[in-house]
Design a protein around this motif. Sequence first.
Motif, short mmCIF file in Angstrom:
data_model
loop_
_atom_site.label_atom_id
_atom_site.label_comp_id
_atom_site.label_asym_id
_atom_site.label_seq_id
_atom_site.Cartn_x
_atom_site.Cartn_y
_atom_site.Cartn_z
N LYS A 174 -40.77 86.51 67.01
CA LYS A 174 -39.44 86.24 66.26
C LYS A 174 -39.42 84.98 65.69
O LYS A 174 -38.33 84.63 65.16
N SER A 175 -40.50 84.03 66.04
CA SER A 175 -40.10 82.75 65.48
C SER A 175 -40.16 82.57 63.89
O SER A 175 -40.87 83.88 63.31
N PRO A 176 -39.48 81.70 63.16
CA PRO A 176 -39.55 81.53 61.82
C PRO A 176 -41.17 81.76 61.21
O PRO A 176 -41.49 82.66 60.19
N GLU A 177 -41.94 81.23 61.97
CA GLU A 177 -43.69 81.31 61.54
C GLU A 177 -44.05 82.50 61.66
O GLU A 177 -44.76 83.22 61.03
N ALA A 178 -43.86 83.36 62.88
CA ALA A 178 -44.24 84.41 63.29
C ALA A 178 -43.64 85.60 62.21
O ALA A 178 -44.49 86.55 61.94
N LYS A 179 -42.42 85.65 62.10
CA LYS A 179 -41.74 86.18 60.87
C LYS A 179 -42.63 86.41 59.57
O LYS A 179 -42.63 87.35 59.11
N GLU A 180 -42.87 85.16 59.18
CA GLU A 180 -43.47 85.18 57.89
C GLU A 180 -44.81 85.54 58.04
O GLU A 180 -45.26 86.29 56.89
N LYS A 181 -45.60 85.67 58.95
CA LYS A 181 -46.91 86.14 59.25
C LYS A 181 -46.69 87.90 59.31
O LYS A 181 -47.62 88.65 58.86
N TRP A 182 -45.59 88.27 59.97
CA TRP A 182 -45.37 89.64 60.22
C TRP A 182 -44.91 90.64 58.99
O TRP A 182 -45.40 91.64 58.79
N ARG A 183 -44.16 89.77 58.23
CA ARG A 183 -43.58 90.51 57.17
C ARG A 183 -44.60 91.27 56.28
O ARG A 183 -44.34 92.39 56.04
N PRO A 184 -45.42 90.64 55.59
CA PRO A 184 -46.50 91.22 54.89
C PRO A 184 -47.12 92.25 55.56
O PRO A 184 -47.43 93.38 55.14
N PHE A 185 -47.40 92.14 56.74
CA PHE A 185 -47.99 93.25 57.47
C PHE A 185 -47.34 94.54 57.54
O PHE A 185 -47.79 95.66 57.25
N ILE A 186 -46.04 94.21 58.13
CA ILE A 186 -45.26 95.17 58.07
C ILE A 186 -44.87 96.18 57.02
O ILE A 186 -44.89 97.20 56.90
N ASN A 187 -44.51 95.39 55.97
CA ASN A 187 -44.43 95.86 54.73
C ASN A 187 -45.56 96.57 54.15
O ASN A 187 -45.28 97.35 53.12
N SER A 188 -46.76 96.17 54.23
CA SER A 188 -47.68 97.28 53.92
C SER A 188 -47.95 98.42 54.20
O SER A 188 -48.50 99.23 53.65
N PHE A 189 -47.09 98.86 55.39
CA PHE A 189 -47.11 100.30 55.88
C PHE A 189 -45.95 100.91 55.45
O PHE A 189 -45.30 101.96 55.80
N GLU A 190 -44.99 100.48 54.39
CA GLU A 190 -43.94 100.88 54.25
C GLU A 190 -43.80 102.41 53.59
O GLU A 190 -43.18 103.02 54.01
N LYS A 191 -44.93 102.58 52.79
CA LYS A 191 -45.00 103.97 52.11
C LYS A 191 -46.04 104.98 52.76
O LYS A 191 -46.21 106.07 52.92
N LYS A 192 -46.44 104.36 54.05
CA LYS A 192 -47.51 105.03 55.03
C LYS A 192 -46.65 105.50 56.47
O LYS A 192 -47.47 106.58 57.12
N VAL A 193 -45.66 104.94 56.72
CA VAL A 193 -45.26 105.23 58.14
C VAL A 193 -43.66 105.47 57.89
O VAL A 193 -43.09 104.34 57.60
N GLU A 194 -43.19 106.53 58.37
CA GLU A 194 -41.93 106.95 58.17
C GLU A 194 -41.18 105.75 59.30
O GLU A 194 -41.64 105.59 60.29
N ASP A 195 -39.91 105.49 58.81
CA ASP A 195 -39.20 104.64 59.75
C ASP A 195 -39.76 103.49 60.09
O ASP A 195 -39.59 103.04 61.26
N PHE A 196 -40.83 102.82 59.37
CA PHE A 196 -41.64 101.63 59.66
C PHE A 196 -40.68 100.31 59.93
O PHE A 196 -41.34 99.65 60.87
N ASN A 197 -39.41 100.33 59.69
CA ASN A 197 -38.74 99.18 59.88
C ASN A 197 -37.83 99.36 60.82
O ASN A 197 -36.88 98.71 60.95
N TYR A 198 -37.41 100.82 61.66
CA TYR A 198 -36.52 100.72 62.35
C TYR A 198 -36.66 100.16 63.71
O TYR A 198 -37.70 99.71 64.14
N GLY A 199 -35.51 99.49 64.27
CA GLY A 199 -35.38 98.93 65.57
C GLY A 199 -35.91 99.82 66.82
O GLY A 199 -35.80 101.00 66.84
N THR A 200 -37.00 99.45 67.30
CA THR A 200 -37.66 100.17 68.59
C THR A 200 -37.64 98.97 69.83
O THR A 200 -37.94 97.77 69.71
N LEU A 201 -37.67 99.55 70.88
CA LEU A 201 -37.75 98.60 72.09
C LEU A 201 -39.44 98.78 72.35
O LEU A 201 -40.16 99.41 72.48
#
Length: 167
Positions: free
Chosen positions: A90-117
Amino acid sequence: MANLANFTAGELANVGSQLTNDASKYINNPDLELKWAMKSYHHAETYFNLISSVDPTALKLTQIDDEIYTEFRKEFPDLKIDVIQEEDLKSPEAKEKWRPFINSFEKKVEDFNYGTLLRLDCTKDYTEENSILVVRLQFLAIEIARNREGYNSSLRFNKKDNSEQKT
């Protein structure tokens, strides 16, 4: 995910007009938040029961676990996953690194960006102190890695030991 072809032109126009409204006029709906929280908790409870009951190293969470794991370890080779530090997600640096990784799965994983515990310490159950809200792709990447690398395996044995002590 809804298909736009299923909506009428009037419905689409209504949604479009709502998007141009002043965001400050929107309020959080407590009923919606409660439903989301209940769904998220149910998912967490179900997942924990599953990894506590079967061999997690053989568990598949998606049809593309191999791809998620490979890309996760390529992008985050040194991320310590047994005990997650919030700043690693969750740090600003971590979010910048995670964002492209997460978004690369947008079309491959349903609900890829839903909040999860996600459990911070993989040796413990979900509790208020041991849980953090992440997007589903972060949960999947970390839990697939925990399962494959054997970090979740002790949960099954702990559950067996606890049930044998009760009898």
